[in-house]
Scaffold this motif. Sequence first.
Motif, PDB file in Angstrom:
ATOM      1  N   ARG A 167       2.250   1.639  -3.391  1.00 62.84           N
ATOM      2  CA  ARG A 167       1.213   2.099  -4.333  1.00 62.84           C
ATOM      3  C   ARG A 167       1.037   3.604  -4.233  1.00 62.84           C
ATOM      4  O   ARG A 167       0.901   4.301  -5.260  1.00 62.84           O
ATOM      5  CB  ARG A 167      -0.107   1.382  -4.051  1.00 62.84           C
ATOM      6  CG  ARG A 167      -1.139   1.562  -5.172  1.00 62.84           C
ATOM      7  CD  ARG A 167      -2.526   1.153  -4.718  1.00 62.84           C
ATOM      8  NE  ARG A 167      -3.049   2.079  -3.732  1.00 62.84           N
ATOM      9  CZ  ARG A 167      -3.576   3.277  -4.011  1.00 62.84           C
ATOM     10  NH1 ARG A 167      -3.648   3.693  -5.268  1.00 62.84           N
ATOM     11  NH2 ARG A 167      -4.024   4.061  -3.048  1.00 62.84           N
ATOM     12  N   ARG A 168       1.062   4.138  -3.005  1.00 64.15           N
ATOM     13  CA  ARG A 168       0.892   5.585  -2.830  1.00 64.15           C
ATOM     14  C   ARG A 168       2.063   6.341  -3.452  1.00 64.15           C
ATOM     15  O   ARG A 168       1.868   7.386  -4.095  1.00 64.15           O
ATOM     16  CB  ARG A 168       0.761   5.931  -1.344  1.00 64.15           C
ATOM     17  CG  ARG A 168      -0.572   5.518  -0.724  1.00 64.15           C
ATOM     18  CD  ARG A 168      -0.814   6.260   0.590  1.00 64.15           C
ATOM     19  NE  ARG A 168       0.263   6.062   1.550  1.00 64.15           N
ATOM     20  CZ  ARG A 168       0.299   5.065   2.439  1.00 64.15           C
ATOM     21  NH1 ARG A 168      -0.679   4.168   2.472  1.00 64.15           N
ATOM     22  NH2 ARG A 168       1.290   4.972   3.291  1.00 64.15           N
ATOM     23  N   GLU A 221       0.835  -1.204   0.000  1.00 66.41           N
ATOM     24  CA  GLU A 221       0.000   0.000   0.000  1.00 66.41           C
ATOM     25  C   GLU A 221       0.871   1.256   0.000  1.00 66.41           C
ATOM     26  O   GLU A 221       0.587   2.226  -0.717  1.00 66.41           O
ATOM     27  CB  GLU A 221      -0.930  -0.010   1.221  1.00 66.41           C
ATOM     28  CG  GLU A 221      -1.757   1.258   1.405  1.00 66.41           C
ATOM     29  CD  GLU A 221      -2.613   1.602   0.180  1.00 66.41           C
ATOM     30  OE1 GLU A 221      -2.790   2.810  -0.082  1.00 66.41           O
ATOM     31  OE2 GLU A 221      -3.092   0.686  -0.523  1.00 66.41           O
ATOM     32  N   GLN A 274       1.245  -3.011  -7.587  1.00 64.43           N
ATOM     33  CA  GLN A 274       1.021  -3.077  -6.137  1.00 64.43           C
ATOM     34  C   GLN A 274      -0.383  -3.588  -5.822  1.00 64.43           C
ATOM     35  O   GLN A 274      -0.576  -4.329  -4.852  1.00 64.43           O
ATOM     36  CB  GLN A 274       1.253  -1.703  -5.493  1.00 64.43           C
ATOM     37  CG  GLN A 274       2.636  -1.115  -5.755  1.00 64.43           C
ATOM     38  CD  GLN A 274       3.767  -2.116  -5.615  1.00 64.43           C
ATOM     39  OE1 GLN A 274       3.877  -2.802  -4.598  1.00 64.43           O
ATOM     40  NE2 GLN A 274       4.611  -2.208  -6.635  1.00 64.43           N
ATOM     41  N   GLU A 275      -1.358  -3.241  -6.648  1.00 64.12           N
ATOM     42  CA  GLU A 275      -2.715  -3.768  -6.452  1.00 64.12           C
ATOM     43  C   GLU A 275      -2.729  -5.291  -6.636  1.00 64.12           C
ATOM     44  O   GLU A 275      -3.401  -6.014  -5.889  1.00 64.12           O
ATOM     45  CB  GLU A 275      -3.677  -3.093  -7.430  1.00 64.12           C
ATOM     46  CG  GLU A 275      -3.966  -1.637  -7.048  1.00 64.12           C
ATOM     47  CD  GLU A 275      -4.582  -0.851  -8.191  1.00 64.12           C
ATOM     48  OE1 GLU A 275      -5.024   0.287  -7.933  1.00 64.12           O
ATOM     49  OE2 GLU A 275      -4.611  -1.360  -9.337  1.00 64.12           O
ATOM     50  N   MET A 319      -1.033  -6.739  -3.535  1.00 66.20           N
ATOM     51  CA  MET A 319      -1.937  -6.633  -2.388  1.00 66.20           C
ATOM     52  C   MET A 319      -3.029  -7.700  -2.477  1.00 66.20           C
ATOM     53  O   MET A 319      -3.402  -8.317  -1.467  1.00 66.20           O
ATOM     54  CB  MET A 319      -2.568  -5.240  -2.338  1.00 66.20           C
ATOM     55  CG  MET A 319      -1.606  -4.135  -1.906  1.00 66.20           C
ATOM     56  SD  MET A 319      -2.300  -2.482  -2.183  1.00 66.20           S
ATOM     57  CE  MET A 319      -3.648  -2.480  -1.010  1.00 66.20           C
TER      58      MET A 319
END
Length: 680
Positions: free
Chosen positions: A539-540, A536, A554-555, A558
């Motif tokens: 991803r940010r 996460e 990253q999704e 995750m």
Amino acid sequence: MGNENSGSVRNLVQIGAVHGHVHFHEEQVPPGQLSAEPVNFVDREPEREALDALLAERRGARAGCVVISGINGVGKSALGTYWSHRVIGAFEDGQVVFDFDLGRRSLDEAAEHCLRSLGVDGDRIPLATDDKIVLLRSRTKGRKLLFFFDDVADLREIEKLLPASADSLVLCTAREDAADLVPDGVRPIRLTALEPPHALDYLRWNGLRARVDAEPAAAAELVDQCGGLPIALRVVAGLLQRRASWSIARAVRELSGRRRKHFHTVFSALDLAVGELQATEKELYAWLGVFPGPVFSAGAVAALADLAEIDAESRLAELHRTCLVEENDQEQYLLHDLVDEHASSEAVRALGAAKRDDALRRLVGWYRLQGAFADRMVMEPSRLRVVDDDVAGENPFATREEALEWLERERVNLLGIVRLAEESGLRVDVIALCDGPLWALHNQHKHYSDTLRALELAIKCAREIEEPVAESRMRCLRGQLLMECDELAEAQEECAQAVAVAERAGHRRILASALEFQGKVMHALGEFDGAVGNFERSRRLNEELGRRRGMALQEYLMGKSFSGLGRHGEALELLRAALERIAEFPEDKRTPGQIRVAAARAHQALGQHEQALALLQDAIAATRERQASFDLAEPLELLADSLTATGQPGARDCLDEALAIYEQAQSPKAERVQRKLDRE
């Protein structure tokens, strides 16, 4: 004297009246000039079959012609003599042998020798060479003769000696390849060194069976020291016979570093062969002694010797013709071990240290550039690279498959160039090669141990030049490999250091990457909450940087970790979002398949095997299309699980293929697949 005779007389004729001159002729005995059959002859079955096929051919009014070529000591004359004795019955009119002594004896001498061997008196042999050849053709017409011409220097001259008889055969040995004479009806046979099993047989059959079988590892090393060359094997066989108290291991130690002393006949012959080369080929031969790898392409040699590639190709072709260089089926050249040692000594003698250093820098630069082109053809062009090489211009690789083939073909050389660059203080080159071509290759075809060693050098180089961004990246890549090898504790430590170094460097993109790799290791350790936190955060960072592909990755990761937490519904939502986002990057052929495999796992956990089967079959089809063999293993293994769960056939075939892939890559996952097969 009457009409009776008693006792032994020669040329007895009873006649009445004689008119004119009388000549007495003794019966002509067919020549039998073959030397004794070689003892302890081994192997050469394909070459003997080719000779047998030539003998059986129908050729019209023309003798067959075969040229056995190869470097000195490879066994050309032994093969020719051994085979000739096997088929001697096919040549009832005899065998004629003549040694050209590599050009020291002439065509005229050969023609005269052949005529005398066939019973032509010296006073009836013409003076002119052409007339001798004409008479030789007349004498050989329709006869069944074998001509064995040894050590021929000019193969074109042999054509003049060909009998006009389909039942005759001309067999030659030469140090030059005869491939360009195929249109003229010549059959070329090029000998190379004996394969290790046959070389060991040679030693066994020379009275060393007990010693070879008692020390198999040392015997294999001894054969390697000889390069499988029969003349070298003969030397060591004699050495061991003379030194009955020596072990084979002792002989290996004796040869180490002293091969030139013991194999002086081979090296002297190579001195002679190189001495007869043109100046340009002689210089290139010396350059080959500088090359750090086992095989080389014309492009690499051109960079090494500072030549245009077309000139390098031309000179390599000449060295190949003279059997100093061999060629494989991948458009690469190589040197026999003893020739390589000889070429290395020529390089030291003919090239100064400064020239050699400059050449090696050119070679490193060439591999770095070619590797960068291949990397960009195989992987997504805008992926993270800490050394972003300028690759402006047309990519020499037309397709992804072509680039991947080059990477696989040049893998050993790339690893050698990495070591060479590190030894030469070219630290940025080490990093660029590891982050570029070697990582691109590993992404598709796994070679763990070699790549791990290369990455260790890259980390060392990054620290020495105080480049934290490069250090973090190299630690990430090494951590990924360690994780794939199930060395999770070491992988965790490596990735933790990568994150710490990236934090200190303040480089957001490299930090996002380091967090991703650390998250993967956490996932492998079963620390799914920690992994989700890392993904996460990464991803940010990717969102801040506007890197939508990074967000999709990253999704996807995750989603895998949510599945690990048992939250399969949430995982599928994330994976669907990742699949939609990665569709914005059609050049990325790999990630969609990975997302489908992760989604299939989630469906399997929910008992939804039909949905899993569809996703896995799509992923497998796409992976086969892009020829990424390692990426097939996981979906094949999962497909087998769903096939078994739904009672459909084919599970065992899937597991067999997955096992073969894992074993080829030496992956620890092979044990898990084997256990599944054992339960089938």
